[in-house]
Design an enzyme around this catalytic site. Structure first.
Site, PDB file in Angstrom:
ATOM      1  CG  ASP A 112       5.276 103.684 -74.651  1.00 12.61           C
ATOM      2  OD1 ASP A 112       4.020 103.519 -73.895  1.00 12.61           O
ATOM      3  OD2 ASP A 112       5.322 104.547 -75.514  1.00 12.61           O
TER       4      ASP A 112
ATOM      5  CD  GLU B 185       1.287 100.147 -74.050  1.00 12.54           C
ATOM      6  OE1 GLU B 185       1.367 101.389 -74.497  1.00 12.54           O
ATOM      7  OE2 GLU B 185       2.299  99.641 -74.519  1.00 12.54           O
TER       8      GLU B 185
ATOM      9  CG  ASP C 215       6.654 107.657 -76.895  1.00 12.08           C
ATOM     10  OD1 ASP C 215       5.615 107.857 -76.294  1.00 12.08           O
ATOM     11  OD2 ASP C 215       6.722 107.879 -78.169  1.00 12.08           O
TER      12      ASP C 215
END
Ligand code: ZN
Length: 449
Positions: free
Chosen positions: A261, A350, A432
Site C-alpha cells: 500500500d 493498487e 495502511d
C-alpha cells in the site's frame, strides 16, 4: 582484429544483444556521472546542445509549416496540393544532412556565398542525427496521442526548444558492436572518451561500470550529456546482462503474496494476506520538508528583479533544489523497490492513476503522489530482472475501506483517518496496514467488491 562474429551487425539484429564474452544483454541500464570538462570542452558541450536545438526546431518547424499549408489548401476545390512530409527518423536524418551541408534550396545562406550551416564541422555529426531521431519521436508521440493509440497523458504538438527554457542536452551514440573498439569508452578510471569530443574527466567511482564493461556484462548504446544545476552530467545508456541466478531468485523470500500500500504518510506499507505487517517505509516527511524549501526558493525567484544577479542566483538555487527533491524521491523509492525484489516473490499494487494525480494541486498530495508513482515505476521495471510477479489490483478495488478482519466495507473513510476501526468485528488496525492486507488478498474475482 579477429572476429568470431558472435554479434551480427546492429541493423540486422532481431533478438537481444550478445556481448563479446557471450553474455545475453537484456537489461536496459543507465549509469550517471558528473563530468569535469575543460574550458574548451565546456564550450563544445554548449555548442552541441545549441546544435541539437537548431536541428530539433528545424524539423518541428518544417512539419508545422507543411501541416499549416495543407490545412489551408484543404478547402480548395482544385489545383495542386502540397504533399505530406515523411516523419520517419531516417528521412529526418537524410533531410538534416542535406540541409546542413547546403544541398537544399532551403539550406541557410552564408555571408561568403556558401550554403549550409557553416559551424557544422565543429559539432559531432551524431548530435544532428540524434536530434532528428528525437524530433521524429516527439512528432510520433503527438500523432499517436491524437489517434488514441498512446497510453498516458495527452501529448501536444512538440514545442520549439527555446534557449533558456529547455535543459541544454545532447546525445552521442556508440556505433561499435560488442568486441570492436568502442567509440564511447573509459580510457582510465577517471576519463571517458566521447566521439569527436575526446577524453572528458569524470567524477565519482567508475569501478563498477568499468568492470561490467570489461567482463562484457554491459554495452553502451549512447551517452547523453546534460547541463543540470550548473553541472554537466553524463548518462551512459545501455544494456546489461542478467543478474546472477542467486540474486535473481533469493531463497528466503516471503512465501505468500505481499500487498504493497502506497500512502501519504508512509511511502509504502507491506503486509501479507495473513495480516502480518512486513515492512513500513517512511520518507514522505523528508520529501515534504525538501518541498517546502523548494516553494520558498520559488517565491524568492518570483520576487527577484528580472535580469538581476539576484535573480540568476535564485534561479540556480531553485534548480539545485529541484534536483535534490528528485534525487531524494528516487532514493526513497529505491529503498522500497529493492526491499520488494529481495523479499517478495509475488506482490500486489493498487492501480494509481499517476497521470491524473500529478495534476493534483494540493501540495502534500502532489509530493506523495509523485513518490508513489516512482515506487510503482521502479517495481515494474525491476520485477522482470528478479522474477517477481507483480499484479495490479483493479482501480475500483477499495483496499482502504474494506475490513481485513471480517470483510465488511465502510462507505467512506477520510484520508485523515489514520486508524481503521471496524464497526462489525471490533478490529482496530493502522489504515495502511489494513489496505496492504487487503491488497495481498486481491484476486481478479474481487473486482465487484
Ligand atoms: Zn471487521
Amino acid at each position: 582484429m579477429e572476429t568470431t562474429d558472435q554479434a551480427p551487425a546492429k541493423s540486422r539484429r532481431t533478438g537481444p544483444l550478445v556481448s563479446s564474452t557471450g553474455q545475453v544483454l537484456v537489461r536496459p541500464v543507465t549509469f550517471q556521472f558528473a563530468l569535469d570538462p575543460t574550458v574548451d570542452q565546456r564550450v563544445l558541450f554548449a555548442k552541441s546542445a545549441g546544435a541539437r536545438r537548431v536541428a530539433f526546431n528545424h524539423h518541428v518547424g518544417r512539419v508545422k509549416e507543411n501541416l499549416d499549408r495543407r490545412e489551408r489548401e484543404k478547402d480548395l476545390p482544385y489545383g495542386p496540393r502540397l504533399p505530406g512530409l515523411s516523419w520517419s527518423a531516417i528521412s529526418f536524418i537524410n533531410e538534416m544532412n542535406a540541409w546542413k551541408n547546403g544541398q537544399l534550396d532551403s539550406s541557410p545562406q552564408n555571408d561568403d556565398g556558401t550554403r549550409g550551416l557553416h559551424w557544422r564541422h565543429e559539432i559531432p555529426s551524431d548530435v544532428f542525427e540524434c536530434a532528428s531521431v528525437d524530433a521524429a519521436q516527439a512528432l510520433a508521440n503527438w500523432s499517436d496521442s491524437k489517434r488514441g493509440t498512446r497510453k498516458g497523458v495527452p501529448v501536444g504538438f512538440p514545442r520549439f526548444a527555446a534557449k533558456g527554457r529547455v535543459t541544454p542536452s545532447f546525445r552521442l551514440r556508440n556505433r561499435a558492436n560488442p568486441g570492436e573498439t568502442q567509440s564511447i569508452r573509459f580510457t582510465d578510471p577517471t576519463h571517458l572518451r566521447l566521439p569527436k569530443i575526446g577524453e572528458v574527466k569524470v567524477f565519482g567511482p567508475t569501478r563498477r561500470v568499468r568492470r561490467m564493461i570489461g567482463l562484457g556484462r554491459f554495452h553502451i548504446h549512447s551517452a547523453t550529456i546534460t547541463l543540470r544545476g550548473g553541472r554537466w552530467i553524463c548518462s551512459l545508456n545501455g544494456v546489461a546482462a542478467k543478474f546472477h541466478h542467486e540474486r535473481r531468485r533469493p531463497k528466503d523470500r516471503h512465501a505468500t503474496t505481499v500487498g504493497i500500500d502506497r500512502g501519504i504518510t508512509a511511502l509504502a506499507v507491506c503486509a501479507d494476506a495473513q495480516g502480518q505487517l512486513l515492512a513500513v517505509f517512511e520518507g514522505v516527511n523528508e520529501l515534504r520538508h525538501a518541498h517546502e524549501q523548494l516553494v520558498r526558493a520559488q517565491k524568492t525567484l518570483a520576487r527577484a528583479t528580472p535580469g538581476s544577479k539576484g535573480r540568476s542566483r535564485a534561479k540556480s538555487r531553485l534548480n539545485k533544489l529541484h534536483r535534490r527533491v528528485a534525487n531524494q524521491r528516487r532514493h526513497h523509492a529505491h529503498q522500497v523497490s529493492s526491499w520488494v525484489m529481495k523479499n517478495c516473490g509475488s506482490v500486489v499494487l493498487e492501480d494509481l492513476n499517476v497521470a491524473g494525480m500529478v495534476k493534483n494541486h494540493h501540495l502534500a498530495r502532489a509530493i506523495s503522489d509523485a513518490a508513489m508513482g516512482e515506487v510503482g515505476r521502479q517495481i515494474h521495471y525491476k520485477a522482470p530482472w528478479y522474477g517477481v510477479n507483480v499484479t495490479v489490483a483493479d482501480r475500483f478495488f477499495a483496499s482502504s475501506k474494506i475490513c481485513s478482519g471480517c470483510g465488511a466495507k465502510k462507505d467512506r473513510l477520510d484520508l485523515s483517518t489514520r486508524v481503521y476501526a471496524c464497526e462489525h468485528c471490533d478490529l482496530v488496525i493502522d489504515r495502511d496496514h489494513n489496505a496492504g492486507v487487503n491488497l495481498a488478498r486481491w484476486t481478479p474475482a474481487l473486482v465487484s467488491t
